[in-house]
Scaffold this active site. Sequence first.
Site, short mmCIF file in Angstrom:
data_model
loop_
_atom_site.label_atom_id
_atom_site.label_comp_id
_atom_site.label_asym_id
_atom_site.label_seq_id
_atom_site.Cartn_x
_atom_site.Cartn_y
_atom_site.Cartn_z
N ASN A 167 0.80 -1.22 0.00
CA ASN A 167 0.00 0.00 0.00
C ASN A 167 0.84 1.28 0.00
OD1 ASN A 167 -2.46 1.77 0.94
ND2 ASN A 167 -0.88 2.03 2.52
N SER B 39 -3.83 2.46 -8.94
CA SER B 39 -4.65 3.67 -9.03
C SER B 39 -5.35 3.68 -10.38
CB SER B 39 -3.78 4.92 -8.91
OG SER B 39 -4.53 6.07 -9.23
N TYR C 40 3.91 9.22 -11.22
CA TYR C 40 2.94 8.42 -10.44
C TYR C 40 2.19 7.45 -11.35
CZ TYR C 40 -0.89 7.64 -7.07
OH TYR C 40 -1.82 7.09 -6.21
N ALA D 181 3.09 6.32 -14.32
CA ALA D 181 4.00 5.30 -14.86
C ALA D 181 4.23 4.21 -13.81
CB ALA D 181 5.33 5.95 -15.26
N LYS E 216 2.21 3.38 -11.32
CA LYS E 216 0.97 2.62 -11.09
C LYS E 216 0.63 1.72 -12.29
CE LYS E 216 0.02 4.16 -6.92
NZ LYS E 216 0.13 3.26 -5.76
P1 NAP Z 1 -1.38 8.63 2.54
O1 NAP Z 1 -2.51 8.92 3.45
O2 NAP Z 1 -0.49 9.74 2.09
O3 NAP Z 1 -0.51 7.45 3.16
C1 NAP Z 1 0.63 7.00 2.51
C2 NAP Z 1 1.15 5.81 3.25
O4 NAP Z 1 2.30 5.31 2.56
C3 NAP Z 1 1.58 6.14 4.67
O5 NAP Z 1 1.20 5.08 5.52
C4 NAP Z 1 3.09 6.24 4.56
O6 NAP Z 1 3.76 5.83 5.73
C5 NAP Z 1 3.38 5.21 3.49
N1 NAP Z 1 4.65 5.47 2.80
C6 NAP Z 1 4.96 6.45 1.92
N2 NAP Z 1 6.22 6.33 1.51
C7 NAP Z 1 6.74 5.25 2.16
C8 NAP Z 1 8.01 4.64 2.16
N3 NAP Z 1 9.03 5.08 1.42
N4 NAP Z 1 8.17 3.53 2.94
C9 NAP Z 1 7.16 3.07 3.70
N5 NAP Z 1 5.94 3.63 3.74
C10 NAP Z 1 5.74 4.71 2.98
O7 NAP Z 1 -1.90 8.00 1.18
P2 NAP Z 1 -3.15 7.05 0.84
O8 NAP Z 1 -4.12 7.86 0.11
O9 NAP Z 1 -3.57 6.28 2.04
O10 NAP Z 1 -2.44 6.10 -0.22
C11 NAP Z 1 -2.20 4.72 0.00
C12 NAP Z 1 -2.01 4.05 -1.35
O11 NAP Z 1 -3.18 4.23 -2.14
C13 NAP Z 1 -0.86 4.63 -2.16
O12 NAP Z 1 -0.20 3.59 -2.85
C14 NAP Z 1 -1.58 5.53 -3.17
O13 NAP Z 1 -0.83 5.73 -4.33
C15 NAP Z 1 -2.84 4.76 -3.40
N6 NAP Z 1 -3.95 5.55 -3.92
C16 NAP Z 1 -4.51 6.56 -3.21
C17 NAP Z 1 -5.56 7.29 -3.75
C18 NAP Z 1 -6.25 8.41 -3.03
O14 NAP Z 1 -7.10 9.09 -3.64
N7 NAP Z 1 -5.96 8.67 -1.77
C19 NAP Z 1 -6.05 6.97 -5.03
C20 NAP Z 1 -5.45 5.93 -5.73
C21 NAP Z 1 -4.42 5.23 -5.16
P3 NAP Z 1 4.18 6.88 6.92
O15 NAP Z 1 2.93 7.16 7.65
O16 NAP Z 1 5.15 6.14 7.70
O17 NAP Z 1 4.68 8.10 6.23
#
Ligand code: NAP
Length: 246
Positions: A89, A141, A154, A156, A158
Amino acid sequence: MAFAGKVSLVTGGARGIGKAVSKRCHDLGADVAIFGRNIEAAQAFAAELGASGSRAKAYGCDVTDGKRLDAAIEEVLKDFGKIDVLVNNAGITQDGLLMRMTDEAWLKVLDTNLTGVFRTMRAVSRPMLKARSGAIVNIGSVVGLIGNAGQANYCAAKAGLIGLTQSAAREFGPRGVRVNAVAPGLIETDMTSAMTEDQKKQLTGSLPLGRAGKPEDVASAVCFLAGEDSAYITGQVLVVDGGMVM
Ligand code: NAP
């Protein structure tokens, strides 16, 4: 308690979508290993979860640090004995127009969102393949399917994640390990909090379901793909986007 006796590992499992996934796995009876860069936050969340029901433990782990990642996965195997479910994730954005995007911004996003998933799958596949059982769910995504202006790095990563998911599904399937992806649309987390209310309204107004998604909406799909109800599904991308892409 569909996940009773299972061990789930969630990267970025203490915040946003990952937090909802960790909680849902725990609610379903799994022991949960929570990986995060922010170890204090991950420990606090693990303590909250572990106060009732099955075990939860936090591991400080940045997915761009391959050595630490391998060591943290060894720690999970020592602590819990196995890994049944891996949810990749962890992810970041570093947006900008392609013509102005720096190598650093490109490489950072690819390293975290694609290579980090590869590294985690490589390490976890060994015990899973040996056990001849397991389920991996990668968080992609919708923009990995259709692209997005200002997010070349991003998108690329995904899109690459889908090829990685399908290749692993083909390699691991004969050994009893399924690999799928979930592609969320607009989900309300820290990642999307910089959008203005107007921007969000404009996006969600055109959606058939007329609202942004919640982390729990994604967690439901992840746990479906991680559990026995999807026993004959592998190599698929399940879109969770309120009807944005169809
Ligand atoms: P978020 O609230 O910003 O959370 C990101 C998470 O990723 C946090 O738990 C963070 O950990 C962790 N993280 C980031 N870089 C890291 C690294 N180098 N090593 C370990 N952990 C890392 O984002 P989210 O919206 O929950 O996104 C979660 C996933 O869903 C991502 O892959 C994102 O691309 C995908 N996604 C999100 C959306 C959306 O609309 N929100 C849409 C499509 C896909 P820390 O807390 O330790 O920083």
